[in-house]
Design a protein around this motif. Structure first.
Motif, PDB file in Angstrom:
ATOM      1  N   LEU A 152      -8.534 -33.415  16.032  1.00 54.07           N
ATOM      2  CA  LEU A 152      -9.417 -34.428  16.597  1.00 54.07           C
ATOM      3  C   LEU A 152     -10.515 -33.845  17.483  1.00 54.07           C
ATOM      4  O   LEU A 152     -11.495 -34.542  17.775  1.00 54.07           O
ATOM      5  N   SER A 153     -10.353 -32.600  17.894  1.00 52.96           N
ATOM      6  CA  SER A 153     -11.307 -32.020  18.852  1.00 52.96           C
ATOM      7  C   SER A 153     -11.975 -30.739  18.356  1.00 52.96           C
ATOM      8  O   SER A 153     -12.676 -30.077  19.124  1.00 52.96           O
ATOM      9  N   GLY A 154     -11.767 -30.379  17.096  1.00 56.70           N
ATOM     10  CA  GLY A 154     -12.410 -29.176  16.565  1.00 56.70           C
ATOM     11  C   GLY A 154     -11.802 -27.884  17.065  1.00 56.70           C
ATOM     12  O   GLY A 154     -12.492 -26.857  17.158  1.00 56.70           O
ATOM     13  N   GLY A 155     -10.500 -27.897  17.384  1.00 60.38           N
ATOM     14  CA  GLY A 155      -9.855 -26.728  17.970  1.00 60.38           C
ATOM     15  C   GLY A 155      -9.456 -25.658  16.967  1.00 60.38           C
ATOM     16  O   GLY A 155      -9.339 -25.902  15.765  1.00 60.38           O
ATOM     17  N   TRP A 156      -9.255 -24.459  17.491  1.00 62.12           N
ATOM     18  CA  TRP A 156      -8.826 -23.281  16.738  1.00 62.12           C
ATOM     19  C   TRP A 156      -7.509 -22.787  17.316  1.00 62.12           C
ATOM     20  O   TRP A 156      -7.163 -23.081  18.457  1.00 62.12           O
ATOM     21  N   PHE A 157      -6.779 -21.976  16.501  1.00 58.54           N
ATOM     22  CA  PHE A 157      -5.568 -21.317  16.981  1.00 58.54           C
ATOM     23  C   PHE A 157      -5.710 -19.809  16.781  1.00 58.54           C
ATOM     24  O   PHE A 157      -6.385 -19.360  15.846  1.00 58.54           O
ATOM     25  N   PRO A 158      -5.093 -19.016  17.654  1.00 57.23           N
ATOM     26  CA  PRO A 158      -5.153 -17.557  17.480  1.00 57.23           C
ATOM     27  C   PRO A 158      -4.569 -17.131  16.138  1.00 57.23           C
ATOM     28  O   PRO A 158      -3.590 -17.714  15.662  1.00 57.23           O
ATOM     29  N   ARG A 159      -5.186 -16.116  15.546  1.00 57.24           N
ATOM     30  CA  ARG A 159      -4.737 -15.588  14.264  1.00 57.24           C
ATOM     31  C   ARG A 159      -3.923 -14.312  14.479  1.00 57.24           C
ATOM     32  O   ARG A 159      -4.255 -13.487  15.334  1.00 57.24           O
ATOM     33  N   ILE A 160      -2.868 -14.143  13.711  1.00 58.58           N
ATOM     34  CA  ILE A 160      -2.082 -12.909  13.769  1.00 58.58           C
ATOM     35  C   ILE A 160      -2.990 -11.733  13.409  1.00 58.58           C
ATOM     36  O   ILE A 160      -3.655 -11.750  12.382  1.00 58.58           O
ATOM     37  N   GLY A 161      -3.039 -10.730  14.252  1.00 58.13           N
ATOM     38  CA  GLY A 161      -3.882  -9.577  13.995  1.00 58.13           C
ATOM     39  C   GLY A 161      -5.271  -9.691  14.578  1.00 58.13           C
ATOM     40  O   GLY A 161      -6.067  -8.743  14.499  1.00 58.13           O
ATOM     41  N   GLY A 162      -5.611 -10.829  15.168  1.00 56.99           N
ATOM     42  CA  GLY A 162      -6.918 -10.996  15.793  1.00 56.99           C
ATOM     43  C   GLY A 162      -7.742 -12.081  15.149  1.00 56.99           C
ATOM     44  O   GLY A 162      -7.575 -12.415  13.983  1.00 56.99           O
ATOM     45  N   GLY A 163      -8.670 -12.623  15.919  1.00 59.93           N
ATOM     46  CA  GLY A 163      -9.495 -13.705  15.418  1.00 59.93           C
ATOM     47  C   GLY A 163      -8.823 -15.056  15.602  1.00 59.93           C
ATOM     48  O   GLY A 163      -7.781 -15.174  16.261  1.00 59.93           O
ATOM     49  N   PHE A 164      -9.403 -16.078  14.959  1.00 61.62           N
ATOM     50  CA  PHE A 164      -8.918 -17.436  15.165  1.00 61.62           C
ATOM     51  C   PHE A 164      -8.954 -18.218  13.860  1.00 61.62           C
ATOM     52  O   PHE A 164      -9.720 -17.899  12.951  1.00 61.62           O
ATOM     53  N   VAL A 165      -8.117 -19.241  13.787  1.00 62.15           N
ATOM     54  CA  VAL A 165      -8.012 -20.091  12.606  1.00 62.15           C
ATOM     55  C   VAL A 165      -8.454 -21.497  12.987  1.00 62.15           C
ATOM     56  O   VAL A 165      -7.902 -22.091  13.927  1.00 62.15           O
ATOM     57  N   HIS A 166      -9.443 -22.021  12.274  1.00 66.42           N
ATOM     58  CA  HIS A 166      -9.921 -23.378  12.535  1.00 66.42           C
ATOM     59  C   HIS A 166      -8.965 -24.362  11.877  1.00 66.42           C
ATOM     60  O   HIS A 166      -8.823 -24.381  10.655  1.00 66.42           O
ATOM     61  N   TRP A 167      -8.296 -25.194  12.690  1.00 72.85           N
ATOM     62  CA  TRP A 167      -7.228 -26.023  12.158  1.00 72.85           C
ATOM     63  C   TRP A 167      -7.726 -27.011  11.113  1.00 72.85           C
ATOM     64  O   TRP A 167      -7.062 -27.243  10.107  1.00 72.85           O
ATOM     65  N   LYS A 168      -8.884 -27.588  11.316  1.00 75.18           N
ATOM     66  CA  LYS A 168      -9.400 -28.558  10.359  1.00 75.18           C
ATOM     67  C   LYS A 168      -9.578 -27.931   8.983  1.00 75.18           C
ATOM     68  O   LYS A 168      -9.407 -28.584   7.948  1.00 75.18           O
ATOM     69  N   THR A 169      -9.883 -26.633   8.959  1.00 80.33           N
ATOM     70  CA  THR A 169     -10.121 -25.927   7.699  1.00 80.33           C
ATOM     71  C   THR A 169      -8.828 -25.602   6.966  1.00 80.33           C
ATOM     72  O   THR A 169      -8.786 -25.614   5.731  1.00 80.33           O
ATOM     73  N   VAL A 170      -7.747 -25.324   7.709  1.00 74.13           N
ATOM     74  CA  VAL A 170      -6.515 -24.838   7.071  1.00 74.13           C
ATOM     75  C   VAL A 170      -5.389 -25.854   7.074  1.00 74.13           C
ATOM     76  O   VAL A 170      -4.303 -25.561   6.579  1.00 74.13           O
ATOM     77  N   ARG A 171      -5.611 -27.043   7.590  1.00 69.02           N
ATOM     78  CA  ARG A 171      -4.493 -27.984   7.755  1.00 69.02           C
ATOM     79  C   ARG A 171      -3.846 -28.379   6.428  1.00 69.02           C
ATOM     80  O   ARG A 171      -2.683 -28.770   6.397  1.00 69.02           O
TER      81      ARG A 171
END
Length: 228
Positions: A60-79
């Motif tokens: 609902l807010s455009g948030g990301w989560f940390p990615r294993i090994g570095g970087g971030f995962v955009h939840w809306k993209t991978v849900r």
């Protein structure tokens, strides 16, 4: 100019979204827990509920989560992509040694004051999205926010001990909450307080990798030296 603009946004938006006192009494006042083992037993159940909940808030807010090994995962993209979701580095329960250290060093043996055994982090591109997530969490009737630490502004009005200046420039908004659902009540974990940290992506990037681990370790040493 950019930092000044974000500071003004922080003051204007977050001040509207954080109507809670910095510490709304003792979150474990009723049925105070005295066993760290019991706290961890409850945290295991809350962890499952919290992972699901932060996913809905991130969506609902455009948030990301940390990615294993570095970087971030955009939840809306991978849900809708279970394989991509396996790359997410979910928060783990607080290390028991650190929990014991906090109980003995800062809380005079009172385990009920450790409110971040179970925790998750959501990362944001900008202050607007972060502030919107605070509003979404505030409106969620399945949780009760019991404490807020707003470390986004070094000179926040009334920020006191939780301004970023006090934390050596570290910035986030940390919300402590418990679940007020029938499921949580049935499981006996509705009184367990967990933590969600909302972090600005640029800062989160600085704390990743070997150099970031070194910075984080220095921050831990600083934090311990001031008793927080």
């Amino acid at each position: 100019a950019r930092s000044g603009e974000e500071r003004r946004l922080s003051r204007r938006l977050l001040s509207r979204m954080l109507p809670y006192p910095r510490l709304a009494g003792d979150a474990h006042e009723e049925g105070r827990i005295t066993s760290l083992f019991q706290v961890y037993a409850q945290a295991g159940g809350v962890d499952l509920l919290l992972k699901k909940k932060v996913q809905s808030w991130a969506l609902l807010s455009g948030g990301w989560f940390p990615r294993i090994g570095g970087g971030f995962v955009h939840w809306k993209t991978v849900r809708a992509n279970p394989r991509a979701q396996r790359e997410i580095m979910w928060g783990e329960l607080k290390d028991r040694a650190r929990a014991i250290d906090k109980v003995l060093r800062f809380y005079d043996g009172d385990v009920s004051k450790v409110l971040d055994i179970c925790r998750q982090t959501i990362v944001f591109d900008n202050i607007e999205d972060l502030s919107h997530c605070v509003a979404v969490m505030r409106q969620d009737k399945e949780v009760q926010v019991v404490r807020v630490k707003n470390r986004m502004d070094p000179e926040e009005q009334g920020g006191g001990e939780h301004t970023s200046k006090v934390y050596a420039g570290y910035r986030d908004v940390a919300l402590n909450l418990n679940f007020k659902t029938e499921e949580a009540e049935t499981l006996g974990i509705d009184g367990h307080v967990c933590e969600v940290r909302l972090v600005y992506k640029e800062l989160a990037q600085m704390l990743q990798g070997q150099r970031g681990q070194g910075r984080h370790q220095r921050y831990i040493e600083y934090r311990n030296s001031r008793g927080s």
